[in-house]
Design an enzyme around this catalytic site. Structure first.
Site, PDB file in Angstrom:
ATOM      1  N   GLU A 265       0.949  -1.248   0.141  1.00 37.26           N
ATOM      2  CA  GLU A 265       0.006  -0.031   0.002  1.00 37.26           C
ATOM      3  C   GLU A 265       0.994   1.341   0.154  1.00 37.26           C
ATOM      4  O   GLU A 265       1.775   1.373   0.812  1.00 37.26           O
ATOM      5  CB  GLU A 265      -0.856   0.111   1.119  1.00 37.26           C
ATOM      6  CG  GLU A 265      -1.993  -0.790   1.297  1.00 37.26           C
ATOM      7  CD  GLU A 265      -3.120  -0.617   2.435  1.00 37.26           C
ATOM      8  OE1 GLU A 265      -2.942   0.558   2.971  1.00 37.26           O
ATOM      9  OE2 GLU A 265      -3.725  -1.594   2.788  1.00 37.26           O
ATOM     10  N   GLU A 319     -13.603   5.570  -1.273  1.00 40.18           N
ATOM     11  CA  GLU A 319     -14.728   4.564  -0.546  1.00 40.18           C
ATOM     12  C   GLU A 319     -15.485   5.191   0.517  1.00 40.18           C
ATOM     13  O   GLU A 319     -14.820   5.645   1.312  1.00 40.18           O
ATOM     14  CB  GLU A 319     -13.535   3.355   0.040  1.00 40.18           C
ATOM     15  CG  GLU A 319     -12.978   2.685  -0.922  1.00 40.18           C
ATOM     16  CD  GLU A 319     -12.288   1.884  -0.251  1.00 40.18           C
ATOM     17  OE1 GLU A 319     -12.549   0.638   0.422  1.00 40.18           O
ATOM     18  OE2 GLU A 319     -11.029   1.814  -0.357  1.00 40.18           O
ATOM     19  N   LYS A 322     -15.726   4.427   4.443  1.00 40.32           N
ATOM     20  CA  LYS A 322     -14.658   4.422   5.198  1.00 40.32           C
ATOM     21  C   LYS A 322     -14.579   5.472   6.444  1.00 40.32           C
ATOM     22  O   LYS A 322     -15.065   6.765   6.171  1.00 40.32           O
ATOM     23  CB  LYS A 322     -13.234   4.563   4.486  1.00 40.32           C
ATOM     24  CG  LYS A 322     -12.896   3.386   3.329  1.00 40.32           C
ATOM     25  CD  LYS A 322     -11.573   3.411   3.176  1.00 40.32           C
ATOM     26  CE  LYS A 322     -10.641   2.833   4.247  1.00 40.32           C
ATOM     27  NZ  LYS A 322      -9.287   2.585   3.712  1.00 40.32           N
ATOM     28  N   GLU A 328      -9.269   9.454   4.298  1.00 39.75           N
ATOM     29  CA  GLU A 328      -9.519   7.827   4.306  1.00 39.75           C
ATOM     30  C   GLU A 328     -10.399   7.826   3.113  1.00 39.75           C
ATOM     31  O   GLU A 328     -10.381   6.552   2.382  1.00 39.75           O
ATOM     32  CB  GLU A 328     -10.171   7.569   5.498  1.00 39.75           C
ATOM     33  CG  GLU A 328      -8.952   7.491   6.656  1.00 39.75           C
ATOM     34  CD  GLU A 328      -8.082   6.343   6.274  1.00 39.75           C
ATOM     35  OE1 GLU A 328      -8.315   5.130   5.996  1.00 39.75           O
ATOM     36  OE2 GLU A 328      -6.821   6.834   6.465  1.00 39.75           O
TER      37      GLU A 328
END
Length: 473
Positions: A265, A319, A322, A328
């Site tokens: 990541e 997303e 999250k 985030e």
């Protein structure tokens, strides 16, 4: 209404992922699904293939996702969940059943290349660390049982929080309480199984917390004076290399400097809260674009110069479910509607070349930057347009239209009822026309395609019905 998804295919990237000669590293992407508005797995696979993305990492073993990836020739890393580690550690039959249901069932049609057992387990508040290595061993033994061990690796991603010291890189060391019970056994297992350590590395976090001490150029791989490690005299030109070498130094300190590392990541958010220094589309574009070039150069870090870098960018989509700060939810390269979050200067290759990146210069796409920032130089990057970000929401889009068509001075007559650009009669189409009119009247200057995140720049003409978007006034 015409989709803007097609706009992304001309410039984006991964190119990279499938492009990998023996002398270069590899780039993949994380496919997170903590959202309620993502495209179907089948559409996601189409998107991956259209962009030439040949490596993907998931966070589970969702049957719909693995089935959709079958026969796609996309290599896949799947995940074993933290909450099942205790069961896996205690019961070999549990991992036998898991491997049968989640690996054997799909392999080899789905090119599963590794299992990430747990994710950042050392930071798990439920204290699952004691179960990690036994669980990894049992998953591996199950792969052996079904004759999959030679093709499917077993590892586990660790965060940089596992380090006790990270600066200067040469002083890198692991937290003492993790070394004997977890890290040594894990690294020994990785060595014996010819696997690799998975590391999640985010220069953004270090920069955001120390923006007064760390140069943004140093964090974004841009030209800067660099930093010399006082411990070994090595010079660092970017924070990413420094973070990785801190991990390598920590591994060397406990005699595991022969174990390979893959960065599972890394990324940079296109949006953040006021206290998240550096978050923004232009910086995200710079980080990811420059990192990709860094990987394709084939060179390693100062401590391991001969080991090409292998990374998985985070993440494929924004997303929306999250938790945590705004960042985030904004690491995605794509919105859920498959529009690109920002334009970025990536290299496009044929995907099967064995030549070096330099030999593929003829395939380089037009560089543009900073969706939402509007800071593209038309003379350098060709014609650009401004379009609406459908994910901004109706309220924000309407407010932005009101401004553009009012005091902003955009020519909104063509989107009035009965006029040439009234159809399609949708908020997104009308907003895109208004935003582009404003943008062109501002001579495409920096910041004129933003509207508080309600717009971004594209480099192909928008297509909404028969409407022709102006390129100047």
């Amino acid at each position: 209404m015409a989709t803007l998804a097609a706009f992304s295919s001309f410039f984006f990237f991964f190119f990279l992922v499938t492009f990998a000669s023996a002398d270069t590293g590899k780039v993949g992407i994380n496919y997170g699904r903590v959202a309620n508005n993502l495209p179907s797995p089948e559409k996601v696979v189409e998107l991956l293939k259209s962009q030439g993305i040949g490596r993907v990492k998931t966070y589970d073993t969702d049957s719909a996702v693995l089935a959709a990836l079958a026969n796609s020739d996309i290599s896949v890393v799947v995940a074993f969940p933290n909450e099942e580690l205790s069961k896996a550690a205690a019961d070999q039959s549990f991992t036998d059943n898991w491997v049968q249901a989640n690996i054997s069932k799909y392999y080899p049609a789905t090119k599963i290349e590794a299992v990430a057992v747990g994710n950042e387990v050392f930071a798990d508040p439920k204290n699952t660390t004691p179960f990690l290595v036994p669980a990894m061993k049992n998953v591996y033994n199950s792969l052996v049982k079904y004759k999959l061990d030679s093709n499917v690796k077993v590892s586990s991603p660790i965060a940089l929080g596992a380090l006790q010291n990270s600066y200067p890189p040469s002083s890198g060391s692991f937290k003492s309480d993790l070394i004997e019970p977890a890290l040594k056994p894990m690294l020994e297992f990785l060595r014996k199984t010819s696997s690799y350590l998975m590391v999640n590395a985010y220069p953004f976090f270090a920069y955001s917390a120390n923006a007064d001490k760390i140069s943004l150029d140093y964090a974004l791989f841009r030209d800067n004076p660099g930093q010399v490690d006082s411990g070994n005299g090595l010079k660092y030109s970017n924070l990413f290399d420094a973070q990785l070498d801190a991990v390598f130094a920590a591994m060397s300190a406990i005699s595991y400097n022969d174990v390979k590392v893959v960065v599972t990541e890394t990324g940079w958010p296109s949006m953040g809260d006021e206290n998240e220094a550096g978050a923004g589309a232009a910086n995200a574009a710079a980080y990811n674009g420059n990192l990709v070039r860094r990987v394709l150069s084939g060179s390693g870090t100062p401590l391991r110069p001969k080991d090409p870098l292998n990374v998985y960018l985070f993440a494929l989509f924004n997303e929306n479910q999250k938790q945590g700060p705004t960042s985030e939810r904004n690491y995605g390269l794509f919105y859920p509607n498959e529009q690109t979050v920002y334009d970025s200067p990536f290299v496009s290759t044929s995907g099967n070349s064995s030549s070096t990146p330099a030999a593929n210069k003829s395939k380089t796409q037009v560089p543009v930057s900073g969706g939402g920032g509007g800071d593209v130089s038309p003379s350098a990057a060709g014609q650009t347009w401004c379009v609406a970000n459908a994910n901004a929401g109706e309220k924000k889009l309407q407010a932005a239209i009101d401004y553009a068509c009012g005091e902003g001075g955009a020519d909104c007559r063509p989107i009035q009822e009965g006029a040439t650009c009234y159809d399609p009669n949708t908020l997104e189409a009308h907003a895109s026309y208004a935003f582009n009119s404003y943008y062109q009247k501002q001579v495409r200057k920096a910041g004129s395609c933003d509207f508080g995140g309600a717009a971004y720049v594209v480099t192909q003409a928008p297509k909404y019905g028969k409407c022709q978007f102006p390129t100047g006034y």
